[in-house]
Design an enzyme around this catalytic site. Structure first.
Site, PDB file in Angstrom:
ATOM      1  N   ARG A 134     -10.429 163.680  61.866  1.00  0.00           N
ATOM      2  CA  ARG A 134     -11.302 162.876  62.682  1.00  0.00           C
ATOM      3  C   ARG A 134     -10.757 162.401  64.309  1.00  0.00           C
ATOM      4  O   ARG A 134     -10.633 161.513  64.747  1.00  0.00           O
ATOM      5  CB  ARG A 134     -11.776 161.589  61.939  1.00  0.00           C
ATOM      6  CG  ARG A 134     -12.366 161.567  60.821  1.00  0.00           C
ATOM      7  CD  ARG A 134     -12.900 160.530  60.335  1.00  0.00           C
ATOM      8  NE  ARG A 134     -14.052 159.909  60.829  1.00  0.00           N
ATOM      9  CZ  ARG A 134     -14.747 158.752  60.332  1.00  0.00           C
ATOM     10  NH1 ARG A 134     -14.204 158.102  59.469  1.00  0.00           N
ATOM     11  NH2 ARG A 134     -15.758 158.423  60.910  1.00  0.00           N
TER      12      ARG A 134
ATOM     13  N   ARG B 188     -16.246 147.196  53.684  1.00  0.00           N
ATOM     14  CA  ARG B 188     -16.231 147.507  54.876  1.00  0.00           C
ATOM     15  C   ARG B 188     -17.892 148.038  55.334  1.00  0.00           C
ATOM     16  O   ARG B 188     -18.191 147.669  56.363  1.00  0.00           O
ATOM     17  CB  ARG B 188     -15.433 148.982  55.232  1.00  0.00           C
ATOM     18  CG  ARG B 188     -14.085 148.582  55.056  1.00  0.00           C
ATOM     19  CD  ARG B 188     -13.213 149.728  55.358  1.00  0.00           C
ATOM     20  NE  ARG B 188     -13.688 149.896  56.859  1.00  0.00           N
ATOM     21  CZ  ARG B 188     -13.049 151.057  57.695  1.00  0.00           C
ATOM     22  NH1 ARG B 188     -12.156 151.893  56.944  1.00  0.00           N
ATOM     23  NH2 ARG B 188     -13.218 151.301  58.597  1.00  0.00           N
TER      24      ARG B 188
ATOM     25  N   LYS C  52     -24.466 148.915  59.623  1.00  0.00           N
ATOM     26  CA  LYS C  52     -23.232 149.050  60.053  1.00  0.00           C
ATOM     27  C   LYS C  52     -22.997 149.920  61.451  1.00  0.00           C
ATOM     28  O   LYS C  52     -22.406 149.676  62.549  1.00  0.00           O
ATOM     29  CB  LYS C  52     -22.277 149.360  59.221  1.00  0.00           C
ATOM     30  CG  LYS C  52     -20.814 149.795  59.551  1.00  0.00           C
ATOM     31  CD  LYS C  52     -19.876 150.202  58.483  1.00  0.00           C
ATOM     32  CE  LYS C  52     -20.035 151.553  58.223  1.00  0.00           C
ATOM     33  NZ  LYS C  52     -19.299 152.642  58.942  1.00  0.00           N
ATOM     34  N   ASN C  53     -23.422 151.148  61.351  1.00  0.00           N
ATOM     35  CA  ASN C  53     -23.120 152.263  62.328  1.00  0.00           C
ATOM     36  C   ASN C  53     -23.874 151.960  63.487  1.00  0.00           C
ATOM     37  O   ASN C  53     -23.902 152.592  64.463  1.00  0.00           O
ATOM     38  CB  ASN C  53     -23.166 153.709  61.695  1.00  0.00           C
ATOM     39  CG  ASN C  53     -22.176 153.927  60.706  1.00  0.00           C
ATOM     40  OD1 ASN C  53     -21.325 153.054  60.587  1.00  0.00           O
ATOM     41  ND2 ASN C  53     -22.180 154.867  60.045  1.00  0.00           N
TER      42      ASN C  53
ATOM     43  N   CYS D   7      -8.383 159.435  58.633  1.00  0.00           N
ATOM     44  CA  CYS D   7      -8.592 158.353  57.635  1.00  0.00           C
ATOM     45  C   CYS D   7      -8.611 159.351  56.572  1.00  0.00           C
ATOM     46  O   CYS D   7      -8.405 160.437  56.329  1.00  0.00           O
ATOM     47  CB  CYS D   7      -9.789 157.559  58.085  1.00  0.00           C
ATOM     48  SG  CYS D   7     -11.355 158.836  57.502  1.00  0.00           S
TER      49      CYS D   7
ATOM     50  N   ASP E 169     -22.874 160.698  54.810  1.00  0.00           N
ATOM     51  CA  ASP E 169     -22.750 159.462  54.240  1.00  0.00           C
ATOM     52  C   ASP E 169     -23.611 159.288  52.968  1.00  0.00           C
ATOM     53  O   ASP E 169     -23.329 158.050  52.454  1.00  0.00           O
ATOM     54  CB  ASP E 169     -23.119 158.185  55.307  1.00  0.00           C
ATOM     55  CG  ASP E 169     -22.009 158.421  56.579  1.00  0.00           C
ATOM     56  OD1 ASP E 169     -22.516 157.771  57.284  1.00  0.00           O
ATOM     57  OD2 ASP E 169     -21.226 158.911  56.471  1.00  0.00           O
TER      58      ASP E 169
HETATM   59  C1  EPZ Z   1     -19.858 158.578  62.463  1.00  0.00           C
HETATM   60  O1  EPZ Z   1     -18.579 158.610  62.468  1.00  0.00           O
HETATM   61  C2  EPZ Z   1     -20.208 157.501  61.255  1.00  0.00           C
HETATM   62  N1  EPZ Z   1     -19.607 156.096  61.702  1.00  0.00           N
HETATM   63  C3  EPZ Z   1     -19.661 157.968  60.151  1.00  0.00           C
HETATM   64  O2  EPZ Z   1     -20.008 156.818  59.181  1.00  0.00           O
HETATM   65  C4  EPZ Z   1     -20.453 159.291  59.553  1.00  0.00           C
HETATM   66  O3  EPZ Z   1     -20.047 159.854  58.582  1.00  0.00           O
HETATM   67  C5  EPZ Z   1     -20.440 160.264  60.989  1.00  0.00           C
HETATM   68  O4  EPZ Z   1     -20.702 159.741  61.950  1.00  0.00           O
HETATM   69  C6  EPZ Z   1     -21.196 161.511  60.731  1.00  0.00           C
HETATM   70  O5  EPZ Z   1     -22.550 160.971  60.706  1.00  0.00           O
HETATM   71  C7  EPZ Z   1     -19.841 155.465  62.737  1.00  0.00           C
HETATM   72  O6  EPZ Z   1     -20.976 155.590  63.358  1.00  0.00           O
HETATM   73  C8  EPZ Z   1     -19.273 154.151  63.070  1.00  0.00           C
HETATM   74  P1  EPZ Z   1     -18.476 162.401  64.141  1.00  0.00           P
HETATM   75  P2  EPZ Z   1     -17.979 159.813  63.832  1.00  0.00           P
HETATM   76  O7  EPZ Z   1     -17.913 162.088  65.250  1.00  0.00           O
HETATM   77  O8  EPZ Z   1     -18.810 159.302  64.926  1.00  0.00           O
HETATM   78  C9  EPZ Z   1     -15.560 166.047  64.327  1.00  0.00           C
HETATM   79  C10 EPZ Z   1     -19.461 155.697  57.093  1.00  0.00           C
HETATM   80  O9  EPZ Z   1     -19.323 156.257  56.134  1.00  0.00           O
HETATM   81  N2  EPZ Z   1     -15.053 165.489  65.646  1.00  0.00           N
HETATM   82  O10 EPZ Z   1     -19.981 162.594  64.072  1.00  0.00           O
HETATM   83  O11 EPZ Z   1     -16.377 159.437  63.656  1.00  0.00           O
HETATM   84  C11 EPZ Z   1     -15.277 164.949  63.394  1.00  0.00           C
HETATM   85  O12 EPZ Z   1     -13.942 165.228  62.768  1.00  0.00           O
HETATM   86  C12 EPZ Z   1     -18.944 156.402  58.413  1.00  0.00           C
HETATM   87  O13 EPZ Z   1     -20.402 154.857  57.317  1.00  0.00           O
HETATM   88  C13 EPZ Z   1     -14.199 166.098  66.261  1.00  0.00           C
HETATM   89  O14 EPZ Z   1     -13.510 167.236  65.970  1.00  0.00           O
HETATM   90  O15 EPZ Z   1     -18.245 161.209  63.035  1.00  0.00           O
HETATM   91  C14 EPZ Z   1     -16.165 165.457  62.001  1.00  0.00           C
HETATM   92  O16 EPZ Z   1     -15.578 166.493  61.372  1.00  0.00           O
HETATM   93  C15 EPZ Z   1     -18.022 157.497  57.839  1.00  0.00           C
HETATM   94  N3  EPZ Z   1     -13.848 165.763  67.623  1.00  0.00           N
HETATM   95  C16 EPZ Z   1     -17.314 165.958  63.066  1.00  0.00           C
HETATM   96  O17 EPZ Z   1     -16.962 166.131  64.201  1.00  0.00           O
HETATM   97  C17 EPZ Z   1     -14.437 164.578  67.995  1.00  0.00           C
HETATM   98  O18 EPZ Z   1     -14.183 164.193  69.251  1.00  0.00           O
HETATM   99  C18 EPZ Z   1     -18.398 164.788  63.040  1.00  0.00           C
HETATM  100  O19 EPZ Z   1     -17.673 163.604  63.651  1.00  0.00           O
HETATM  101  C19 EPZ Z   1     -15.421 164.035  67.339  1.00  0.00           C
HETATM  102  C20 EPZ Z   1     -15.849 164.389  66.021  1.00  0.00           C
END
Ligand code: EPZ
Length: 422
Positions: A125, A401, A22-23, A120, A309
């Site tokens: 996020r 999802r 998915k990701n 969410c 995850d």
């Molecule tokens: C990706 O989400 C994945 N989704 C998530 O999978 C996964 O849990 C996550 O990476 C971490 O591995 C997809 O790839 C579509 P991050 P993402 O940006 O990119 C903070 C699942 O279950 N952050 O790496 O949204 C954020 O709040 C889903 O398949 C900021 O503060 O995660 C988090 O605490 C859930 N500012 C941390 O960084 C930003 O601009 C990591 O988030 C971006 C992120």
């Protein structure tokens, strides 16, 4: 709304196939906006989120469809020059990964208007790092009426050091950089296998990228890209990990086909420490589960650390282990919503801030439970496989999802799991 009813206590045995990731599929489909023409992707998972991304591409003026015949999971996207570079709130609110169209739209069309994804269930996020990267490349960013607008005549290469590791932030800015003028260097970049997979697809389009999968990614912009003629999307490592835990928690013996060992090192190591026998076979990973798992401590971190995850899934295994396990969630601020539901099934889990203390119990009992987010839903299904009696997992739209027909895959391994109308 559907529910899945699991009658627990059965040992899972046999072979099961993992779907495409998915990701990986979500950023790859968004990248189709970078090049006109007919893109063909295979092994694209049949998931609600993928359906939403295809819908989003259509609203912008692409044609996008999943073929019903031919190789598994074939999706075609036809990108036209005339695109409406907008991602409306109605779609973004259902899938925050819609924000991945931002980079491609600004790079290719010089502007984008994307609804802010909002938070969410698992956390606020924000996307500040995505915007920081685009601004560094010369985009003018304005926030108004819940939308982010980004404009740039042509993006210029820049060096961007992310304040924290962000998977979709790295992907968004990498996609913006492939058509920018000059060199972009991403520092503190995410190293997830899905980032590497996106870089492979962009390279097939003609992009010039070095270092994907390492903390420093260098992109030299090109004038234009060409459509992807054929790409088979990598297997979903989180689904694979979830199926390994299904074998572990039922003391089963399961071959998870297409699982890539090096994509799951940290999770495999923890499963072995918990007493699972995991072996790499020619077509995947085999897991033989223990009668009673051993308690192990888990701390989530960015790849190659233990994946957030997989946190909920390992917590369920620890809930029936022989001691006490400390599970620390470092990535998201609210990713313990499965705990209350597991405790209703007889687990002994207490939360202290970002840490859960899991005292293993001998038995879980089936109960009606509520799914709250994608991986929490999967963990409740796993708990149902072990619990005595019936477990009814409601609101499984969360599960759909990110998992393609999970209850059918488990049933093929001997589980008593059926989907019903709630
Ligand atoms: C990706 O989400 C994945 N989704 C998530 O999978 C996964 O849990 C996550 O990476 C971490 O591995 C997809 O790839 C579509 P991050 P993402 O940006 O990119 C903070 C699942 O279950 N952050 O790496 O949204 C954020 O709040 C889903 O398949 C900021 O503060 O995660 C988090 O605490 C859930 N500012 C941390 O960084 C930003 O601009 C990591 O988030 C971006 C992120």
């Amino acid at each position: 709304m559907d529910k899945i009813v699991v009658n627990g206590g059965r040992r899972l045995e046999g072979t099961v196939e993992v779907s495409g990731a998915k990701n990986a599929a979500l950023p790859i489909l968004a990248s189709a906006l970078l090049a006109d023409g007919e893109h063909t992707f295979r092994n694209t998972p049949g998931l609600a989120d993928v359906h939403t991304m295809l819908k989003l591409l259509r609203t912008m003026g692409c044609e996008a469809e999943r073929l019903t015949e031919g190789p598994k999971g074939t999706v075609k996207v036809w990108t036209r020059p005339a695109i409406t570079p907008e991602a409306p709130y109605e779609l973004v609110k259902t899938m925050r990964a819609s924000v991945l169209v931002l980079g491609p739209l600004v790079a290719r069309h010089g502007r984008a208007r994307v609804s802010l994804p909002g938070g969410c269930a698992i956390g606020s996020r924000p996307i500040d790092q995505h915007l920081k990267g685009l601004e560094a490349m010369g985009a003018e960013i304005t926030l108004a009426e819940g939308y982010v607008e980004a404009r740039a005549k042509r993006l210029r290469g820049a060096t961007i050091n992310f304040d924290m590791v962000t998977v979709t932030g790295t992907e968004n800015v990498m996609m913006a950089a492939v058509l920018a003028e000059g060199r972009t260097v991403l520092e503190n970049a995410a190293r997830e296998p899905e980032v590497e997979e996106l870089a492979r697809v962009l390279t097939k389009m003609g992009a010039r990228i070095q270092g994907a999968g390492t903390p420093v990614i260098t992109i030299d912009g090109v004038a234009s890209l060409k459509a992807v003629e054929d790409h088979v999307i990598v297997a979903d490592r989180i689904e694979a990990g979830t199926l390994l835990v299904a074998a572990a928690i039922t003391g089963g013996d399961v071959l998870v086909k297409h699982a890539v060992p090096e994509h799951l090192d940290a999770a495999i190591q923890k499963l072995r420490e918990a007493g699972c026998r995991i072996t790499a076979e020619p077509h995947g990973l085999r897991c033989v589960g223990p009668e009673v798992p051993r308690s192990v401590d888990i701390t989530t971190s960015e790849h190659p650390g233990f994946p957030t995850d997989m946190q909920a899934q390992l917590m369920v295994l620890m809930a029936v282990a022989d001691g006490t396990s400390i599970i620390t969630e470092n990535i998201f601020e609210n990713r313990f919503m499965h705990v209350a539901e597991l405790d209703r099934m007889g687990a002994h889990i207490s939360i202290k801030g970002t840490t859960a203390v899991v005292k293993g119990v001998q038995r879980l009992s089936g109960a009606p439970v509520m799914a709250t987010d994608l991986r929490a839903s999967a963990s409740l299904i796993l708990a149902g496989l072990r619990a005595e009696g019936h477990t009814e997992v409601q609101r499984v739209y969360h599960l759909d999802r990110g998992y393609e027909r999970l209850e059918e895959k488990l049933r093929s391994l001997g589980a008593d799991a059926v989907r019903m109308k709630a």
